[in-house]
Motif scaffolding. Sequence first.
Motif, PDB file in Angstrom:
ATOM      1  N   ILE A  14      -2.222  -8.869  14.889  1.00  0.00           N
ATOM      2  CA  ILE A  14      -3.474  -8.122  14.717  1.00  0.00           C
ATOM      3  C   ILE A  14      -3.647  -7.123  15.855  1.00  0.00           C
ATOM      4  N   PHE A  15      -3.301  -7.546  17.084  1.00  0.00           N
ATOM      5  CA  PHE A  15      -3.411  -6.661  18.241  1.00  0.00           C
ATOM      6  C   PHE A  15      -2.567  -5.399  18.043  1.00  0.00           C
ATOM      7  N   PHE A  16      -1.312  -5.563  17.623  1.00  0.00           N
ATOM      8  CA  PHE A  16      -0.441  -4.396  17.447  1.00  0.00           C
ATOM      9  C   PHE A  16      -0.933  -3.509  16.314  1.00  0.00           C
ATOM     10  N   LEU A 101       1.799   1.213  10.266  1.00  0.00           N
ATOM     11  CA  LEU A 101       3.045   1.687  10.877  1.00  0.00           C
ATOM     12  C   LEU A 101       3.396   0.854  12.105  1.00  0.00           C
ATOM     13  N   ALA A 102       2.399   0.490  12.898  1.00  0.00           N
ATOM     14  CA  ALA A 102       2.637  -0.345  14.087  1.00  0.00           C
ATOM     15  C   ALA A 102       3.227  -1.688  13.678  1.00  0.00           C
ATOM     16  N   ASN A 103       2.779  -2.237  12.544  1.00  0.00           N
ATOM     17  CA  ASN A 103       3.321  -3.504  12.060  1.00  0.00           C
ATOM     18  C   ASN A 103       4.768  -3.366  11.618  1.00  0.00           C
ATOM     19  N   LEU A 288       1.473  -7.795   6.678  1.00  0.00           N
ATOM     20  CA  LEU A 288       0.198  -7.230   7.126  1.00  0.00           C
ATOM     21  C   LEU A 288       0.177  -5.717   6.920  1.00  0.00           C
ATOM     22  N   GLY A 289       1.306  -5.062   7.220  1.00  0.00           N
ATOM     23  CA  GLY A 289       1.391  -3.618   7.029  1.00  0.00           C
ATOM     24  C   GLY A 289       1.282  -3.222   5.571  1.00  0.00           C
TER      25      GLY A 289
END
Length: 350
Positions: A14-16, A101-103, A288-289
Motif C-alpha cells: 500500500i505504501f508503494f 505503475l508503482a505496484n 493491487l495494480g
Amino acid sequence: MGIFTALLVLSALIFFHELGHYTAARLMGVYVEVFSIGFGKRVATIKKWGTEWSIALIPLGGYVRMKGQDDLDPAKKSYDSDSYNSKTPLQKIFILFAGPLANFLLAFVLYFTIGLSGPQELSPVIGKVVQDSPAMKAGLEANDEIVTINGVKIKSWNEMAELIAGSDSALSLEVKRGQYLHQILLTPEMNETQNMYGETVQRKMIGISAAGVTHPKELSFFGTFEYAYDQTVFASTMIFTGVKKLILGEVPADQLGGVISIVKLTSDASEIGWISLFFFTALISVNLGVLNLLPIPALDGGHIMFNLYEMIFHKEVSEKVMVNLTIAGWVILFGLMGLGLFNDINRLAG
C-alpha cells in the motif's frame, strides 16, 4: 510471526502504491495534504514537506489526499494552482496511473531479485505414467528424463508441456534412463484437463506427471531482466484474465478471496522462505495494480475514465453523475470485499 509478516507486506504494498501517487502529484505541482497507511483513527503522525504522514489503526488500505480531491465528497473541489483540479486531464491521468505503475515496478524488482538468486524450476523428469496413455504405449517409465523433443533441448517441465500441447504430429523424444539415452516416438492425444482458473479444457497430452524434481534456472545478468519482465507480464495477464472470467461468470464467485485469504497465504509463504514470500508479494503487488485500474469510480481506473471523458468531450463529468457513480463504485467495492470475506469464512469453516 507469520501474521505480522503478512500485515507488514500488505502495508508495504500500500505504501508503494500511494508513494507512486504522491511522487507524481508533487512532480505535477499538486499539494498533498495527507499520506496515510491504513484507515480509521491515526496512531502516529508526523508533518514533513508540508504533508501529514500518518499510520492509522486499520492497516488494510491507505490513501493520498491531494488538495481539491476527496473521494468521500466528489463535489469538493479547488482550482488553486497547486490543486489537483487545476491540472489538465493528462496530468491527472499521470497522477492516477502512477499508483498502479508503482505496484508493477515493485513486482518487477521483486522478480528481478528472485532471478538473481537462481529461482528453481520444475525439471522434465517423469513421476507417473498414466495407464493406456501414449506415454505408456511408447514405453516411457517413471524417473525418465526428457532431454529433447524433435531435436529441441528441453530445459523445464513447462517448456516440455508447451511443446507437446502445440504439436500437430508425432513427436520424437530423446529420453535419459539411468546412464542410457533412448529414442522414443509417440503421438499426443487430446484429453480433458483443468487450467489455472479451474476450467475444464481440451489439451494435447501424452499421459505423464512430474516427479517434482527441480533445478536452478540458469540466467545471465541481462537474462534476469527478461525473467523479471516475463514474470510481471505473466502475472498481470493472469489476473486481468481472471477478473474478466469472474465478471463473465466463467469462474464461480466462490473462488474470490478476501483479506483473510491474502493474510493467510502471505503468512504461509513467509514460513516457507524468502523466495516464496517475494513471489507471493510480487503477485499481490501486481494484483493491487490491476484491480486499481478497473473502471470503478471509487478506484484509480474510475477516475482515469472521468478524465478520458474530459479529454474527449472537453468538459468535466457533471457533479451529479460523478457523485452517483462514485457512490455506486463504493457499493461495488464493499460488495466485493463482503463476498471475499464471506468466501474466506466459508473456507475456514471447512
